[in-house]
Design a protein around this motif. Structure first.
Motif, mmCIF file in Angstrom:
data_model
loop_
_atom_site.group_PDB
_atom_site.id
_atom_site.type_symbol
_atom_site.label_atom_id
_atom_site.label_comp_id
_atom_site.label_asym_id
_atom_site.label_seq_id
_atom_site.Cartn_x
_atom_site.Cartn_y
_atom_site.Cartn_z
ATOM 1 N N ALA A 232 16.145 4.191 -2.558
ATOM 2 C CA ALA A 232 14.887 4.277 -1.811
ATOM 3 C C ALA A 232 15.213 4.376 -0.323
ATOM 4 O O ALA A 232 16.336 4.096 0.093
ATOM 5 N N SER A 233 14.219 4.727 0.484
ATOM 6 C CA SER A 233 14.416 4.805 1.929
ATOM 7 C C SER A 233 13.431 3.862 2.623
ATOM 8 O O SER A 233 12.214 3.966 2.402
ATOM 9 N N VAL A 234 13.962 2.962 3.416
ATOM 10 C CA VAL A 234 13.132 1.983 4.122
ATOM 11 C C VAL A 234 13.378 2.182 5.625
ATOM 12 O O VAL A 234 14.487 1.981 6.108
ATOM 13 N N SER A 235 12.352 2.587 6.353
ATOM 14 C CA SER A 235 12.510 2.937 7.771
ATOM 15 C C SER A 235 12.550 1.695 8.658
ATOM 16 O O SER A 235 12.115 0.611 8.242
ATOM 17 N N PRO A 236 13.004 1.845 9.900
ATOM 18 C CA PRO A 236 13.057 0.703 10.808
ATOM 19 C C PRO A 236 11.689 0.052 10.986
ATOM 20 O O PRO A 236 10.653 0.725 11.010
ATOM 21 N N GLY A 237 11.714 -1.274 11.100
ATOM 22 C CA GLY A 237 10.495 -2.025 11.393
ATOM 23 C C GLY A 237 9.713 -2.462 10.174
ATOM 24 O O GLY A 237 8.703 -3.150 10.316
ATOM 25 N N CYS A 238 10.178 -2.060 8.979
ATOM 26 C CA CYS A 238 9.425 -2.451 7.771
ATOM 27 C C CYS A 238 9.596 -3.926 7.465
ATOM 28 O O CYS A 238 10.615 -4.538 7.804
ATOM 29 N N PHE A 239 8.595 -4.485 6.773
ATOM 30 C CA PHE A 239 8.718 -5.821 6.183
ATOM 31 C C PHE A 239 8.507 -5.695 4.686
ATOM 32 O O PHE A 239 7.487 -5.149 4.232
ATOM 33 N N ALA B 30 10.865 1.258 -5.642
ATOM 34 C CA ALA B 30 11.576 1.911 -6.737
ATOM 35 C C ALA B 30 12.395 3.103 -6.224
ATOM 36 O O ALA B 30 12.234 3.523 -5.080
ATOM 37 N N PRO B 31 13.249 3.671 -7.071
ATOM 38 C CA PRO B 31 14.102 4.789 -6.635
ATOM 39 C C PRO B 31 13.303 5.955 -6.083
ATOM 40 O O PRO B 31 12.245 6.308 -6.614
ATOM 41 N N LEU B 32 13.817 6.520 -5.002
ATOM 42 C CA LEU B 32 13.257 7.680 -4.302
ATOM 43 C C LEU B 32 11.918 7.391 -3.630
ATOM 44 O O LEU B 32 11.262 8.307 -3.129
ATOM 45 N N ALA B 33 11.510 6.146 -3.590
ATOM 46 C CA ALA B 33 10.345 5.764 -2.791
ATOM 47 C C ALA B 33 10.742 5.791 -1.312
ATOM 48 O O ALA B 33 11.909 5.594 -0.967
ATOM 49 N N ILE B 34 9.747 6.038 -0.464
ATOM 50 C CA ILE B 34 9.994 6.108 0.989
ATOM 51 C C ILE B 34 8.982 5.224 1.704
ATOM 52 O O ILE B 34 7.775 5.374 1.505
ATOM 53 N N LEU B 35 9.460 4.315 2.552
ATOM 54 C CA LEU B 35 8.578 3.525 3.421
ATOM 55 C C LEU B 35 8.783 4.024 4.845
ATOM 56 O O LEU B 35 9.908 4.016 5.360
ATOM 57 N N VAL C 1 5.797 -0.230 -4.942
ATOM 58 C CA VAL C 1 5.787 1.192 -4.592
ATOM 59 C C VAL C 1 6.699 1.860 -5.610
ATOM 60 O O VAL C 1 7.930 1.702 -5.563
ATOM 61 N N ASP C 2 6.094 2.573 -6.541
ATOM 62 C CA ASP C 2 6.874 3.074 -7.667
ATOM 63 C C ASP C 2 7.670 4.330 -7.273
ATOM 64 O O ASP C 2 7.547 4.832 -6.148
ATOM 65 N N HIS C 3 8.419 4.835 -8.228
ATOM 66 C CA HIS C 3 9.354 5.931 -7.963
ATOM 67 C C HIS C 3 8.676 7.122 -7.282
ATOM 68 O O HIS C 3 7.529 7.469 -7.596
ATOM 69 N N ASP C 4 9.362 7.690 -6.332
ATOM 70 C CA ASP C 4 8.938 8.917 -5.638
ATOM 71 C C ASP C 4 7.665 8.759 -4.809
ATOM 72 O O ASP C 4 7.133 9.757 -4.317
ATOM 73 N N ALA C 5 7.136 7.548 -4.678
ATOM 74 C CA ALA C 5 5.939 7.347 -3.854
ATOM 75 C C ALA C 5 6.357 7.226 -2.387
ATOM 76 O O ALA C 5 7.505 6.878 -2.091
ATOM 77 N N SER C 6 5.420 7.494 -1.471
ATOM 78 C CA SER C 6 5.738 7.310 -0.057
ATOM 79 C C SER C 6 4.584 6.630 0.656
ATOM 80 O O SER C 6 3.420 6.808 0.291
ATOM 81 N N VAL C 7 4.930 5.845 1.664
ATOM 82 C CA VAL C 7 3.938 5.086 2.440
ATOM 83 C C VAL C 7 4.168 5.433 3.903
ATOM 84 O O VAL C 7 5.273 5.244 4.423
ATOM 85 N N GLY C 8 3.114 5.934 4.567
ATOM 86 C CA GLY C 8 3.264 6.405 5.939
ATOM 87 C C GLY C 8 3.395 5.280 6.958
ATOM 88 O O GLY C 8 3.088 4.114 6.689
ATOM 89 N N ASP C 9 3.809 5.654 8.162
ATOM 90 C CA ASP C 9 4.066 4.706 9.251
ATOM 91 C C ASP C 9 2.872 3.765 9.448
ATOM 92 O O ASP C 9 1.714 4.202 9.433
ATOM 93 N N PHE C 10 3.159 2.505 9.650
ATOM 94 C CA PHE C 10 2.190 1.448 10.020
ATOM 95 C C PHE C 10 1.170 1.134 8.924
ATOM 96 O O PHE C 10 0.164 0.473 9.183
ATOM 97 N N SER C 11 1.437 1.571 7.725
ATOM 98 C CA SER C 11 0.544 1.221 6.617
ATOM 99 C C SER C 11 0.919 -0.136 6.056
ATOM 100 O O SER C 11 2.002 -0.676 6.321
ATOM 101 N N HIS C 12 -0.010 -0.682 5.250
ATOM 102 C CA HIS C 12 0.167 -2.035 4.689
ATOM 103 C C HIS C 12 -0.247 -2.005 3.216
ATOM 104 O O HIS C 12 -1.394 -1.643 2.923
ATOM 105 N N VAL C 13 0.658 -2.360 2.356
ATOM 106 C CA VAL C 13 0.349 -2.503 0.931
ATOM 107 C C VAL C 13 0.265 -4.006 0.698
ATOM 108 O O VAL C 13 1.271 -4.722 0.767
ATOM 109 N N ALA C 14 -0.955 -4.499 0.467
ATOM 110 C CA ALA C 14 -1.229 -5.940 0.475
ATOM 111 C C ALA C 14 -0.713 -6.602 -0.807
ATOM 112 O O ALA C 14 -0.281 -5.926 -1.743
#
Ligand SMILES: CC(C)(COP(=O)(O)OP(=O)(O)OC[C@H]1O[C@@H](n2cnc3c(N)ncnc32)[C@H](O)[C@@H]1OP(=O)(O)O)[C@@H](O)C(=O)NCCC(=O)NCCS
Length: 203
Positions: free
Chosen positions: A98-105, A113-118, A130-143
């Motif tokens: 998976a890819s987790v960008s700077p500043g994430c919590f 999951a694999p190939l997910a992007i934060l 966040v399941d496989h291949d899903a992506s979450v854009g900058d400054f979003s929040h999954v509660a």
């Protein structure tokens, strides 16, 4: 090991501080806030609060722990380059693919999951998935306990409320709010507030 400044001394800051202490990656964890009333004493036991200007000037690593997406985006934009720090609770599960960008919590029991992007400064809260291949854009929040199915594409500054579900493959536009407990069954291509099962636009 360097020191970590947690910027944002509210409830979310306490959650991040707890995770940072558990991660044992920094020699010192301290905290600050724009509100001077929140800049003395301790955020949690062992996490001292300091005045904002001095804390920001001294910190080599900063995690912006503010729940509001707009405030988080503004504070991140004001930081010097290279200091934005990611905090991952050791009891989360983040795929090596998976890819987790700077500043994430990433909170306890959350799953990436694999190939997910934060994107940058995403909050993935307790037990969120966040399941496989899903992506979450900058400054979003999954509660807490919310789940994004495989391949879901979430835009920037989105809030997916506690326990909400987004079915696989759907798109969620920038600046959408999905209410707690909603089940999203169609693409949400316009900014707005959606809630219910199935999720419908409130405004
Ligand atoms: C959806 C939400 C954003 C709406 O907030 P709001 O704009 O202040 O809306 P209100 O509280 O005025 O409610 C408006 C209507 O929607 C209903 N409603 C509110 N939240 C709802 C939800 N999650 N699911 C279904 N209906 C909801 C209310 O009952 C009300 O219905 P009514 O007009 O028939 O009385 C909010 O209730 C919500 O769910 N936020 C997510 C909170 C969350 O999970 N935060 C994460 C913290 S870590």
């Amino acid at each position: 090991m360097s020191s970590l400044l947690i910027f944002g001394a509210g409830g979310h800051g306490r959650v991040v501080a707890d995770a940072a202490l558990r991660a044992a990656k920094w020699s010192l964890v301290f905290a600050s806030d724009r509100d001077p009333v929140r800049c003395s004493g301790e955020l949690l036991a062992g996490v001292a609060l300091r005045p904002a200007d001095a804390a920001l000037a001294a910190a080599a690593a900063v995690h912006v722990a503010i729940g509001s997406a707009a405030s988080r985006e503004r504070e991140v934009a004001a930081l010097p380059p290279g200091v934005l720090a990611t905090v991952v609770h050791p009891q989360s599960s983040v795929s090596a693919h998976a890819s987790v960008s700077p500043g994430c919590f990433v909170a306890a029991q959350a799953v990436v999951a694999p190939l997910a992007i934060l994107g940058r400064s995403v909050i993935l809260n307790h037990g969120a998935v966040v399941d496989h291949d899903a992506s979450v854009g900058d400054f979003s929040h999954v509660a807490p306990l919310a789940a994004l199915g495989g391949g879901v594409k979430v835009g920037r500054r989105v809030l997916i409320g506690s326990g909400a579900r987004v079915l696989p493959g759907l798109r969620i536009a920038d600046d959408v709010v999905v209410g707690a407990g909603a089940v999203v069954c169609t693409h949400l291509d316009e900014a707005g507030v959606y809630a219910g099962v199935p999720a419908r636009r409130l405004r």
